[in-house]
Design an enzyme around this catalytic site. Structure first.
Site, PDB file in Angstrom:
ATOM      1  N   ASN A   5       0.780  -1.252  -0.002  1.00 26.78           N
ATOM      2  CA  ASN A   5       0.028   0.286   0.182  1.00 26.78           C
ATOM      3  C   ASN A   5       0.891   1.122  -0.006  1.00 26.78           C
ATOM      4  O   ASN A   5       1.479   1.603   1.034  1.00 26.78           O
ATOM      5  CB  ASN A   5      -0.850  -0.071   1.365  1.00 26.78           C
ATOM      6  N   HIS A  90      -9.204   1.491   5.235  1.00 25.38           N
ATOM      7  CA  HIS A  90      -8.195   1.500   5.971  1.00 25.38           C
ATOM      8  C   HIS A  90      -8.209   2.836   7.220  1.00 25.38           C
ATOM      9  O   HIS A  90      -8.850   3.780   7.211  1.00 25.38           O
ATOM     10  CB  HIS A  90      -7.002   2.304   5.130  1.00 25.38           C
ATOM     11  N   GLY A 166       3.309   2.434  10.970  1.00 28.92           N
ATOM     12  CA  GLY A 166       4.185   3.579  10.467  1.00 28.92           C
ATOM     13  C   GLY A 166       5.068   3.782  11.876  1.00 28.92           C
ATOM     14  O   GLY A 166       5.476   4.967  11.864  1.00 28.92           O
ATOM     15  N   SER A 199       3.970  -1.949  10.205  1.00 33.39           N
ATOM     16  CA  SER A 199       5.299  -1.884  10.425  1.00 33.39           C
ATOM     17  C   SER A 199       5.855  -3.376   9.967  1.00 33.39           C
ATOM     18  O   SER A 199       7.122  -3.632  10.468  1.00 33.39           O
ATOM     19  CB  SER A 199       5.712  -1.706  11.920  1.00 33.39           C
ATOM     20  N   GLY A 220       2.932  -1.162   4.293  1.00 34.03           N
ATOM     21  CA  GLY A 220       3.181   0.292   3.788  1.00 34.03           C
ATOM     22  C   GLY A 220       4.362   0.724   3.696  1.00 34.03           C
ATOM     23  O   GLY A 220       5.010   0.367   2.483  1.00 34.03           O
ATOM     24  N   GLY A 221       5.121   1.403   4.339  1.00 30.78           N
ATOM     25  CA  GLY A 221       6.521   1.975   4.091  1.00 30.78           C
ATOM     26  C   GLY A 221       7.469   0.975   3.570  1.00 30.78           C
ATOM     27  O   GLY A 221       8.156   1.710   2.697  1.00 30.78           O
TER      28      GLY A 221
HETATM   29  P1  13P Z   1       3.398   0.737   7.582  1.00 35.15           P
HETATM   30  O1  13P Z   1       3.834  -0.716   6.864  1.00 35.15           O
HETATM   31  O2  13P Z   1       3.950   1.620   7.174  1.00 35.15           O
HETATM   32  O3  13P Z   1       3.342   0.614   9.046  1.00 35.15           O
HETATM   33  O4  13P Z   1       1.778   0.534   7.033  1.00 35.15           O
HETATM   34  C1  13P Z   1       1.133  -0.255   7.419  1.00 35.15           C
HETATM   35  C2  13P Z   1      -0.218  -0.130   6.446  1.00 35.15           C
HETATM   36  O5  13P Z   1      -1.027   1.034   6.942  1.00 35.15           O
HETATM   37  C3  13P Z   1      -0.612  -0.607   5.104  1.00 35.15           C
HETATM   38  O6  13P Z   1      -1.788  -0.655   4.925  1.00 35.15           O
END
Ligand code: 13P
Length: 239
Positions: A5, A90, A166, A199, A220-221
């Site tokens: 994402n 989300h 995050g 994370s 995410g990141g």
């Molecule tokens: P992170 O992996 O950056 O923590 O984000 C997770 C997320 O919200 C994926 O949709």
């Protein structure tokens, strides 16, 4: 299933380069790998991904038919642009735009109607976890999906504890196992796909994937870096 994402990241050139790198990434046939870029880049990326096995997804869409909805995209548009899935609910959208499972039901129905599958996000806040309500909160986020007669057998659930997104923090293996079992219980489907998100990184992936009942990750990141994303896919395939 490992889904990236990208959220509100990547300028156009970076998005195309990242998609190209993911398209060239090796993965086993049994692992479904996908990316959800910002809506503006979906169309050009669908061309980059042509002929590859990488799934393309929207980060959100609404359930309305075509019409006067300034700034929105609907499920039909996402499907038309080459998406096979759409993230819905989300926590960032729940927090900022007040989305709830109830308000998302038309979007869920519209996504299913196009033949895409929803990646439906649930998860508790830190306060909810600390007050011992995490399981109840997530159950309540899922129950409305069952009340409207939708065939949600193709739906993927992503359990994303809000406090783990995050932050570098991750739920413990036992907490993940307990929550994923609860999600399947509430759905009444032992075979439901339930991803973990929050994370997930090359460093945390092995631990997360060792939890029983994890069907993959919503990343995410770390999905913004092709090498890190590939390392997470590799960790999944080693498990
Ligand atoms: P992170 O992996 O950056 O923590 O984000 C997770 C997320 O919200 C994926 O949709």
């Amino acid at each position: 299933m490992i889904i990236g994402n990208w959220k509100m990241n990547t300028a156009r050139a970076d998005a195309l380069a990242l998609a190209e790198a993911v398209a060239n990434m090796r993965h086993q046939d049994s692992t479904r790998v996908g990316i959800c870029p910002p809506a503006l880049w979906i169309d050009p990326i669908s061309q980059v991904l042509e002929g590859s096995s990488i799934l393309l997804g929207a980060q959100d869409c609404i359930g309305d038919q075509f019409g006067a909805q300034t700034g929105c995209i609907n499920a039909a548009m996402a499907a038309d642009a080459g998406c096979s899935m759409a993230i819905l609910g989300h926590s960032e959208r729940r927090a900022r735009f007040g989305e709830t499972t109830e308000s998302l039901l038309p979007a869920v129905a519209a996504v299913l109607e196009t033949g895409m599958f929803p990646v439906f996000c649930v998860g508790e806040t830190q306060i909810e976890r600390e007050s011992g309500r995490a399981l109840d909160v997530v159950a309540e986020q899922i129950r409305p999906l069952l009340s409207v007669g939708l065939d949600i057998s193709g739906m993927v659930i992503a359990y994303e504890p809000v406090w783990a997104i995050g932050t570098g923090l991750s739920a413990t293996r036992l907490d993940i196992e307990e929550m994923h079992a609860t999600v399947r219980d509430v759905l009444g489907r032992a075979d439901a796909l339930v991803l973990y998100g929050g994370s997930v990184s090359p460093e945390s992936a092995e631990d997360v994937f060792s939890a029983e009942g994890v069907s993959g990750a919503l990343v995410g990141g770390a999905s913004l870096n092709a090498d890190k994303f590939a390392a997470i896919v590799a960790a999944w395939e080693r498990k």
